[in-house]
Design a protein around this motif. Sequence first.
Motif, PDB file in Angstrom:
ATOM      1  N   GLU A  35    -113.565 -48.731 -64.169  1.00  0.00           N
ATOM      2  CA  GLU A  35    -113.055 -48.326 -62.863  1.00  0.00           C
ATOM      3  C   GLU A  35    -111.826 -47.423 -62.996  1.00  0.00           C
ATOM      4  O   GLU A  35    -111.680 -46.458 -62.240  1.00  0.00           O
ATOM      5  N   ASP A  36    -110.950 -47.715 -63.940  1.00  0.00           N
ATOM      6  CA  ASP A  36    -109.801 -46.839 -64.181  1.00  0.00           C
ATOM      7  C   ASP A  36    -110.275 -45.409 -64.421  1.00  0.00           C
ATOM      8  O   ASP A  36    -109.739 -44.451 -63.853  1.00  0.00           O
ATOM      9  N   ILE A  37    -111.263 -45.301 -65.284  1.00  0.00           N
ATOM     10  CA  ILE A  37    -111.772 -43.976 -65.637  1.00  0.00           C
ATOM     11  C   ILE A  37    -112.396 -43.322 -64.414  1.00  0.00           C
ATOM     12  O   ILE A  37    -112.148 -42.151 -64.109  1.00  0.00           O
ATOM     13  N   TYR A  38    -113.173 -44.108 -63.703  1.00  0.00           N
ATOM     14  CA  TYR A  38    -113.844 -43.618 -62.506  1.00  0.00           C
ATOM     15  C   TYR A  38    -112.839 -43.041 -61.510  1.00  0.00           C
ATOM     16  O   TYR A  38    -113.006 -41.936 -60.978  1.00  0.00           O
ATOM     17  N   LEU A  39    -111.761 -43.790 -61.281  1.00  0.00           N
ATOM     18  CA  LEU A  39    -110.787 -43.340 -60.285  1.00  0.00           C
ATOM     19  C   LEU A  39    -110.020 -42.110 -60.763  1.00  0.00           C
ATOM     20  O   LEU A  39    -109.724 -41.216 -59.968  1.00  0.00           O
ATOM     21  N   LYS A  40    -109.737 -42.064 -62.049  1.00  0.00           N
ATOM     22  CA  LYS A  40    -109.029 -40.895 -62.569  1.00  0.00           C
ATOM     23  C   LYS A  40    -109.889 -39.638 -62.465  1.00  0.00           C
ATOM     24  O   LYS A  40    -109.388 -38.531 -62.308  1.00  0.00           O
ATOM     25  N   MET A  41    -111.198 -39.811 -62.578  1.00  0.00           N
ATOM     26  CA  MET A  41    -112.067 -38.650 -62.566  1.00  0.00           C
ATOM     27  C   MET A  41    -112.483 -38.237 -61.174  1.00  0.00           C
ATOM     28  O   MET A  41    -112.882 -37.095 -60.962  1.00  0.00           O
ATOM     29  N   LYS A  42    -112.397 -39.156 -60.244  1.00  0.00           N
ATOM     30  CA  LYS A  42    -112.949 -38.917 -58.907  1.00  0.00           C
ATOM     31  C   LYS A  42    -112.499 -37.592 -58.284  1.00  0.00           C
ATOM     32  O   LYS A  42    -113.334 -36.859 -57.743  1.00  0.00           O
ATOM     33  N   PRO A  43    -111.205 -37.274 -58.323  1.00  0.00           N
ATOM     34  CA  PRO A  43    -110.792 -36.014 -57.698  1.00  0.00           C
ATOM     35  C   PRO A  43    -111.494 -34.792 -58.278  1.00  0.00           C
ATOM     36  O   PRO A  43    -111.734 -33.809 -57.568  1.00  0.00           O
TER      37      PRO A  43
END
Lengths: 156, 156
Positions: B39-47
């Motif tokens: 999830e950390d990775i997911y949120l960092k990449m989302k933008p």
Amino acid sequence: MTMSDIAAQFAARQYKLTSQREAIVRVLLENETEHLTVEDIYLKMKPYHPNLGMATIYRTLDLLSELHIVEKMNFGDGPARYDLRGGGQGHMHHHLICEDCGELTEIKEDWLAELEARLEREYGFLVTDHRLDFKGRFKTCERHDCRSARTGRQVG
Amino acid sequence: MTMSDIAAQFAARQYKLTSQREAIVRVLLENETEHLTVEDIYLKMKPYHPNLGMATIYRTLDLLSELHIVEKMNFGDGPARYDLRGGGQGHMHHHLICEDCGELTEIKEDWLAELEARLEREYGFLVTDHRLDFKGRFKTCERHDCRSARTGRQVG
DNA sequence: ATGCATGCAAAACCTTTGCACCGGA
DNA sequence: TCCGGTGCAAAGGTTTTGCATGCAT
């Protein structure tokens, strides 16, 4: 670790040693060398306690963990495994995990005393417990040369 | 560990380094000292990659684990955490887990070489990787005297 | 065209929680 | 009666999987 040791620890904290809890402890005692999952315990008990649900096992194991009677281990594949802690010495949990056959072997020796002393000196960290897992292969493992044929079983 | 090292490892195994995979690796490289969850990775990449789903991250991390580029760690509370493996030396993963504050500190030294040699002699076990976790308390931990107030956070 | 990679959603899996009921102090 | 413990089922969180689509060879 005997049933009466455990009963004493329950009493000391005013927890009740109900028949369900006692039965769960008995399964652990009878399988002291294994690393059982909740489902393992559930299935072993089913013939004798058909109404006992997994929720009770989870709750009891949480309690036993809190009392440091069992150790919860999660190797990241599948369900957590539980293990009675060794007799008097308290903490120490070292494993050899074979990448070929997946076998989990427990090392019964405590090799880390000097490392812990060094952590206190150099990191200001007071160790209360540790876990050490080695991944690798037994030279005698029958599946030693089958690595490429393996399906993707996660061993760590 | 650089992007071109990783690209080479993908090429060597005929895996494609797609833009999604490259972006995931980039996040790992930019957070080399962290232990990120999916999830950390997911949120960092989302933008930057709003369409990239968690399934792709799971699949890519499995691939990176298989290539020994990242290590998957599961401490048994919450989601697994992933970490780029250190530069050349390959395996070594030691943690200090504070039971008061839950802080996870990585020890950067490899203290286990002699233990591994002994395992080979005495158990016939060839170590390819290990993980060592210490639970305890930092002497300087600000929550040192708040133990009784803790809620049941699992740190190991 | 072939085959790997992706995105989405659904499923699977393990674990925790809510709630009514039970049983011993 | 009171309160912790239990059983069942539902919910929760994490991870995997199925399948249609997309992209690069």
